[in-house]
Design a protein around this motif. Structure first.
Motif, PDB file in Angstrom:
ATOM      1  N   GLU A  97       0.819  -1.214   0.000  1.00  0.00           N
ATOM      2  CA  GLU A  97       0.000   0.000   0.000  1.00  0.00           C
ATOM      3  C   GLU A  97       0.853   1.266   0.000  1.00  0.00           C
ATOM      4  N   ALA A 100       2.096   2.013  -3.422  1.00  0.00           N
ATOM      5  CA  ALA A 100       1.040   2.553  -4.271  1.00  0.00           C
ATOM      6  C   ALA A 100       0.823   4.035  -3.984  1.00  0.00           C
ATOM      7  N   PHE A 105      -0.511   6.511  -7.082  1.00  0.00           N
ATOM      8  CA  PHE A 105      -1.613   5.816  -7.731  1.00  0.00           C
ATOM      9  C   PHE A 105      -2.891   5.837  -6.907  1.00  0.00           C
ATOM     10  N   TRP A 114      -8.620   0.093   0.730  1.00  0.00           N
ATOM     11  CA  TRP A 114      -7.391  -0.376   0.091  1.00  0.00           C
ATOM     12  C   TRP A 114      -7.702  -1.467  -0.929  1.00  0.00           C
ATOM     13  N   CYS A 117      -8.652   0.178  -4.028  1.00  0.00           N
ATOM     14  CA  CYS A 117      -7.476   0.767  -4.674  1.00  0.00           C
ATOM     15  C   CYS A 117      -6.687  -0.291  -5.428  1.00  0.00           C
ATOM     16  N   LYS A 118      -6.588  -1.487  -4.866  1.00  0.00           N
ATOM     17  CA  LYS A 118      -5.870  -2.568  -5.541  1.00  0.00           C
ATOM     18  C   LYS A 118      -6.557  -2.926  -6.850  1.00  0.00           C
ATOM     19  N   LEU A 121      -5.718  -0.377  -9.386  1.00  0.00           N
ATOM     20  CA  LEU A 121      -4.357  -0.571  -9.885  1.00  0.00           C
ATOM     21  C   LEU A 121      -4.312  -1.657 -10.951  1.00  0.00           C
ATOM     22  N   LEU A 254       3.914   1.753 -12.192  1.00  0.00           N
ATOM     23  CA  LEU A 254       2.702   0.944 -12.060  1.00  0.00           C
ATOM     24  C   LEU A 254       3.029  -0.542 -12.195  1.00  0.00           C
ATOM     25  N   VAL A 257       4.759  -1.667  -8.943  1.00  0.00           N
ATOM     26  CA  VAL A 257       3.870  -1.784  -7.784  1.00  0.00           C
ATOM     27  C   VAL A 257       2.979  -3.019  -7.897  1.00  0.00           C
TER      28      VAL A 257
END
Length: 350
Positions: A97, A100, A105, A114, A117-118, A121, A254, A257
């Protein structure tokens, strides 16, 4: 000091020769809770505007399953700071995290799950090769700044974790992290500085932050903050010649990550499987020991003393009696035989 202040405020990265398309400097502030990140941002803002002190940055607050808000602060036309509160503990960076956040991102100034958010991504990663993908909107040169309080000691066991965190940050951003040590008047300043030097950190700054209760302008404190800005700007200018375009850099970050998160998730899955296997083996071993104990208990007489001793005693008494009887019988036979021989001998002699 005023000349230094003017040079910082007048910086226009877009006017710099061969800027590769970068027009902003984004200082990504990160560190453990209560390390002085928010106070450092407040002190930097105060150093750039000595006419007032304001509590611009506030400590981030995390909820279970939530990402704490990434607070953004514009210090000049070309310099931004973002307070990244994603590092809850030194061992917590393995979930990815914080990287990121440092890669920029995760949205700023809003709280998100979170897990969401993943997923975002992964969607961005899947579209990396799309020709119709939207053009990048941000052209910021990322500078990672790790803030740590000298009052928070680092043990020998923790040093490899700190080093891994900073090394991974360097690989992801392409920039050696700056380290800011707060509470410089603490007695452990020299030893803490040496610890980070041992990790290969070149840019280390010791500062004493301004606070709400103590914000009288001090020349030394202001010079510390301004010196930090100048070093960051110089490092950015030196690094520009080796950089690629902002879009290509963001794509590389990106990929890095997402790969890091996937590897971390796989490792967690393997560790969980190993943990369950160990638990199953431990349970099976416990059951075998318990079964063996029960089998031994079944095969062992309940009363060793009282139940067995009378029987053995009777048997042994019987054997002794039989032996005594046989011995007496043969003795009588022997005596009779002797008397008979004696009688015959006497009779013949007469």
């Amino acid at each position: 000091m005023m000349d230094t202040l003017r040079s910082i405020k007048s910086l226009r990265l877009s006017e710099y020769h061969d800027n590769k398309g970068f027009d902003q400097i984004l200082m990504q502030i990160f560190g453990l809770p209560r390390s002085g990140k928010s106070s450092f941002i407040n002190s930097c803002e105060f150093a750039l505007d000595v006419s007032k002190f304001k509590k611009y940055a506030k400590p981030g607050h995390s909820k279970r399953g939530k990402s704490a808000v990434r607070r953004s602060h514009q210090l000049t036309d070309s310099i931004w700071m973002v307070n990244n509160p994603g590092l809850r503990a030194i061992h917590a960076f393995h979930d990815g995290e914080i990287f990121a956040q440092l890669g920029d991102f995760l949205p700023r100034d809003e709280e998100l799950e979170w897990s969401e958010c993943k997923e975002t991504l992964y969607r961005q990663h899947d579209r990396l090769n799309d020709k119709d993908r939207l053009k990048i909107l941000f052209c910021e040169f990322i500078v990672p700044v790790f803030v740590h309080s000298i009052s928070n000691p680092i043990s020998e066991e923790e040093i490899p974790l700190y080093k891994e965190l900073l090394d991974t940050t360097r690989k992801m951003t392409g920039m050696n992290p700056f380290v800011v040590l707060t509470h410089k008047n603490h007695k452990g300043k020299n030893s803490m500085t040496n610890i980070f030097k041992g990790m290969g950190i070149k840019k280390i700054f010791t500062v004493e932050n301004y606070a709400v209760k103590n914000h009288q302008p001090v020349r030394e404190k202001h010079e510390e903050m301004l010196h930090f800005f100048i070093e960051v700007i110089n490092e950015v200018k030196l690094s520009l010649k080796d950089r690629i375009t902002p879009k290509d850099e963001r794509d590389e970050r990106l990929r890095f990550v997402v790969k890091y998160i996937n590897r971390s998730d796989e490792q967690k899955t393997e560790e969980e499987q190993e943990r369950r296997m160990r638990e199953q083996q431990k349970k099976k071993m416990h059951e075998e020991i318990k079964k063996r104990h029960n089998d031994q208990k079944k095969n062992t007489p309940k009363e060793i003393g009282k139940a067995s001793e009378p029987k053995n005693g009777i048997k042994e008494h019987k054997n002794v009696s039989e032996t005594s009887f046989l011995s007496s019988h043969w003795l009588m036979v022997f005596i009779i035989a002797v008397l008979a021989v004696f009688y015959i001998v006497v009779t013949k002699s007469n």
